[in-house]
Motif scaffolding. Structure first.
Motif, short mmCIF file in Angstrom:
data_model
loop_
_atom_site.label_atom_id
_atom_site.label_comp_id
_atom_site.label_asym_id
_atom_site.label_seq_id
_atom_site.Cartn_x
_atom_site.Cartn_y
_atom_site.Cartn_z
N ARG A 368 -23.01 -31.53 13.45
CA ARG A 368 -23.48 -31.65 14.93
C ARG A 368 -23.58 -33.22 14.80
N LEU A 369 -23.40 -33.70 16.40
CA LEU A 369 -23.77 -34.92 16.76
C LEU A 369 -25.55 -35.02 16.69
N THR A 370 -25.77 -36.12 16.32
CA THR A 370 -27.10 -36.55 16.45
C THR A 370 -27.36 -37.16 17.76
N GLY A 371 -28.77 -37.59 18.29
CA GLY A 371 -28.90 -38.17 19.46
C GLY A 371 -27.99 -39.49 19.82
N LYS A 372 -28.03 -40.11 18.42
CA LYS A 372 -27.18 -41.67 18.65
C LYS A 372 -25.60 -41.13 18.79
N GLY A 373 -25.24 -40.15 18.07
CA GLY A 373 -23.91 -39.52 18.13
C GLY A 373 -23.44 -39.12 19.72
#
Length: 386
Positions: A368-373
């Protein structure tokens, strides 16, 4: 080999609008003078041929988009919805969404929609600033929004969503915050938030080419997105997809079909469909669509989707969901193939860059995406292409 099955999701396109918004490149035509009843005849013919060629199982989700489906008169609406129920077996707990523009939904029309099986409405509000609504070519005003929502509640609707836009010409973060506060005061279960994309064949594109479209600076638009996320999360909404926020249990089930790269029927002028590893696009013009539907399926294009492309598609759309892509979903769609074997190098680089993370789950791994992602999502999605 991939696992294939009949679609359990249905998209239907109603391509008529009262006017054309300045930013819109969807398949839509101004209503005046259009052969709406003949179009509904053609749509029924496409329903009949589609279900004969690919017999449906139970349909879990229906989404009627446009255009503006709510420009149909109550009798046209009743006829259209009756045809949907005739050709497609709907599940008892079906999510049946119809897009609507404020100002095109009086109580009589909404009552016909509710009686015909619609149980979720997505209102294209875009802004709570009348001046901004006028600048982007919307025909409704803020008062129409409140009146339409009151009518929808009176007709018995409780599952409603509104769309808002950011990055609009002349819009500031302060304008946006005011609109979000007005939207949140409505206490709806779902909000969709989209950034403006200047598409070809729109009035905005012509203005952009002439340097006459005062768009916010890129940094301001970036800050708008962060503002949106912070405000909605602070008010108890789950950010479950890049552009979508919901109270628990009110996530869009139909759109989740797209994000999981699952099959769906697509009917109507300009509609797309995906089934049995084939994508199709229908003819876009009203007259060509009507004429073609009289003798066969009204296709503009049909093309095979290779397994390679389907794998890329799954990662690109699947990672839009903030819950991520389970490795088990990849294996299920692609005959037991391991996600890590196919995309291990890409995943490792994205993890090193702080854009993606892996989370262990019971007998599974979720990517899954990170916050930055989330903020740099397009960079992540593009990494999985070819």
């Amino acid at each position: 080999m991939s696992v294939l099955r009949a679609p359990r999701a249905l998209y239907i396109h109603i391509p008529f609008c009262t006017n054309k918004c300045h930013y819109c490149d969807f398949t839509s035509y101004v209503l005046k003078g259009q052969p709406v009843d003949q179009y509904l005849d053609a749509l029924e013919q496409e329903m009949r041929r589609t279900t004969a060629e690919l017999p449906p199982e139970e349909i879990d989700t229906v989404f009627v988009g446009g255009g503006t489906p709510t420009v149909l008169t109550p009798p046209q609406m009743e006829r259209f919805l009756a045809n949907v129920r005739t050709y497609f077996p709907l599940a008892a707990n079906v999510e049946f969404t119809m897009e609507a523009n404020p100002g095109t939904t009086d109580l009589g029309k909404l009552t016909a929609m509710k009686a015909g099986g619609v149980n979720r409405i997505s209102f294209g509000v875009q802004s709570f600033d009348n001046g901004l609504l006028e600048r982007i070519g919307r025909i409704h005003n803020v008062e129409d929004v409140y009146r339409s929502l009151d009518n929808a509640r009176a007709a018995g609707f409780t599952n409603m969503s509104i769309d808002l836009m950011f990055g609009l010409p002349g819009q500031t973060a302060l304008h946006l915050a005011d609109s979000v506060r007005s939207a949140l005061a409505l206490d709806l279960p779902h909000y969709s938030i989209y950034s403006l994309k200047v598409e070809e064949n729109t009035l905005f594109h012509k203005l952009y080419e002439r340097n006459e479209l005062p768009l916010p600076p890129e940094e301001e638009e970036f800050n708008m997105f962060i503002l949106l996320m912070d405000m909605l999360k602070a008010n108890g909404y789950e950010h479950y997809e890049i552009s979508n926020f919901a109270k628990p249990g009110f996530e869009s089930r139909h759109n989740s079909t797209y994000w999981r790269n699952e099959p769906y029927y697509g009917l109507g002028a300009g509609a797309h469909g995906y089934a049995n590893r084939q994508r199709h696009v229908n003819l876009k013009g009203i007259t060509p669509y009507i004429e073609s539907a009289a003798s066969g399926l009204p296709r503009l294009e049909v093309f095979e989707v290779s397994e390679e492309e389907a794998m890329e598609d799954l990662m690109m759309v699947g990672l839009r969901l903030l819950a991520g892509v389970p490795a088990s979903r990849f294996a299920e769609q692609f005959g037991g193939r391991r996600l890590e074997d196919k995309f291990g190098d890409v995943i490792n680089k994205l993890k090193t860059d702080g854009l993606l993370e892996s989370v262990p789950a019971e007998r599974d791994t979720i990517y899954r995406l990170t916050g930055k992602g989330v903020l740099l999502g397009n960079d992540v999605f593009g990494a999985f292409i070819g």
